[in-house]
Design a protein around this motif. Structure first.
Motif, PDB file in Angstrom:
ATOM      1  N   UNK A  39       0.858  -1.183   0.000  1.00 18.60           N
ATOM      2  CA  UNK A  39       0.000   0.000   0.000  1.00 18.60           C
ATOM      3  C   UNK A  39       0.892   1.231   0.000  1.00 18.60           C
ATOM      4  N   UNK A  40       0.680   2.124  -0.948  1.00 16.09           N
ATOM      5  CA  UNK A  40       1.461   3.351  -1.057  1.00 16.09           C
ATOM      6  C   UNK A  40       0.767   4.490  -0.312  1.00 16.09           C
ATOM      7  N   UNK A  41       1.482   5.561  -0.007  1.00 17.39           N
ATOM      8  CA  UNK A  41       0.844   6.717   0.626  1.00 17.39           C
ATOM      9  C   UNK A  41      -0.347   7.211  -0.208  1.00 17.39           C
ATOM     10  N   UNK A  42      -1.454   7.467   0.467  1.00 13.59           N
ATOM     11  CA  UNK A  42      -2.643   7.976  -0.211  1.00 13.59           C
ATOM     12  C   UNK A  42      -3.492   6.928  -0.890  1.00 13.59           C
ATOM     13  N   UNK A  43      -3.115   5.655  -0.780  1.00 14.77           N
ATOM     14  CA  UNK A  43      -3.920   4.572  -1.352  1.00 14.77           C
ATOM     15  C   UNK A  43      -4.826   3.973  -0.287  1.00 14.77           C
ATOM     16  N   UNK A  44      -6.002   3.517  -0.726  1.00 17.98           N
ATOM     17  CA  UNK A  44      -6.923   2.808   0.155  1.00 17.98           C
ATOM     18  C   UNK A  44      -7.191   1.429  -0.425  1.00 17.98           C
ATOM     19  N   UNK A  45      -7.110   0.417   0.430  1.00 15.07           N
ATOM     20  CA  UNK A  45      -7.328  -0.965   0.028  1.00 15.07           C
ATOM     21  C   UNK A  45      -8.557  -1.498   0.758  1.00 15.07           C
ATOM     22  N   UNK A  46      -9.512  -2.044   0.011  1.00 22.97           N
ATOM     23  CA  UNK A  46     -10.677  -2.706   0.592  1.00 22.97           C
ATOM     24  C   UNK A  46     -10.328  -4.165   0.847  1.00 22.97           C
TER      25      UNK A  46
END
Length: 282
Positions: A39-46
């Protein structure tokens, strides 16, 4: 490596979180394994999967509450002990249920200040920076005007947003959310979605366990499907296909009716569990 490739690699942000073959296992033997994603900065993972799939185990493992039994887990490029990152406040966590006694005489502001204790330690009084962090966290969730109200007097949705503010008060690089939309009415749901969008814009990474496919499409960039192990990981459009979801919810007939994914008998419901997806599944 040529110069162009080197420049491109230099511009790519370092992942906030990266797992490679990771497994988290409870002492009794249950757990989740085969986890390889970042997960990178500013990413959202469901984070999506059936009941007992290991979603909460993964979140607890990242917090150091369930032992890592295989693979590597790296935060911002470096591998750390299981508890050190959460201990320094680099991970924020919103639990699935409100664990505070609603009758306990504590204000919303005091609850949110608990999020600073990991940075403060138990022998220091909150200072100006801590009070500013609490105000900023309450502003972020739209509850600044209720700071002095008793926590137990707030609505269920407001308490949930207050606990999110507590998680934000530590200024985390990665925010872990366990079913944050359970039981929320539409106004509180909308407020929470807007808060997550704002956090992403600020560079906060988010991993959110959810059954809500509409949330996944509105807020999240990536989807992680798990059922004891990792079944799929990638963009929302690539992963949220009927075939992938049927594989993840194995042994259960999954039906698709326009914008709703129906899993009969899932999660202990007598008839079915519906997952709203504004654009449906491919």
């Amino acid at each position: 490596m040529n110069d162009a490739a080197g420049e491109q690699g230099a511009r790519m942000p370092r992942p906030v979180l990266a797992l490679d073959g990771a497994a988290f296992t409870h002492p009794g033997g249950s757990g989740v394994h085969g986890l390889t994603f970042s997960i990178a900065p500013g990413e959202a993972v469901a984070l999506i999967g059936p009941n007992g799939a290991g979603k909460s185990t993964l979140l607890q493992g990242l917090l150091g509450l369930v032992p890592r039994t295989a693979g590597t887990v790296r935060f911002a490029g470096s591998e750390a002990s299981d508890r050190s990152r959460a201990g320094r406040g680099e991970l924020g966590f919103l639990p699935q249920t409100v664990e505070l006694d609603p009758d306990f005489p504590i204000s919303l502001e005091q609850v949110v200040m608990q999020g600073r204790y990991r940075r403060l330690g138990w022998l220091r009084w909150p200072g100006r920076a801590d009070r500013a962090a609490v105000r900023a966290a309450l502003d972020a969730v739209g509850l600044a005007d209720l700071a002095k109200h008793q926590f137990g007097e707030l609505s269920g949705g407001q308490r949930q947003r207050g606990l999110l503010a507590r998680a934000l008060a530590s200024d985390p690089a990665l925010l872990l959310l366990d079913e944050p939309f359970n039981g929320l009415d539409q106004p509180n749901r909308d407020a929470l979605i807007e808060t997550l969008r704002t956090l992403k814009a600020r560079g906060v990474a988010v991993l959110v366990s959810t059954h809500d496919l509409e949330l996944a499409r509105e807020v999240c960039d990536l989807v992680l499907l798990v059922n004891g192990d990792q079944r799929a990981f990638g963009s929302v459009d690539d992963v949220l296909t009927l075939g992938n979801v049927q594989d993840c919810f194995e042994g259960v007939e999954v039906e698709l009716d326009e914008h709703t994914l129906v899993v009969p008998g899932h999660e202990g419901h007598d008839d079915h569990e519906s997952y709203a997806a504004r654009e449906g599944l491919r």
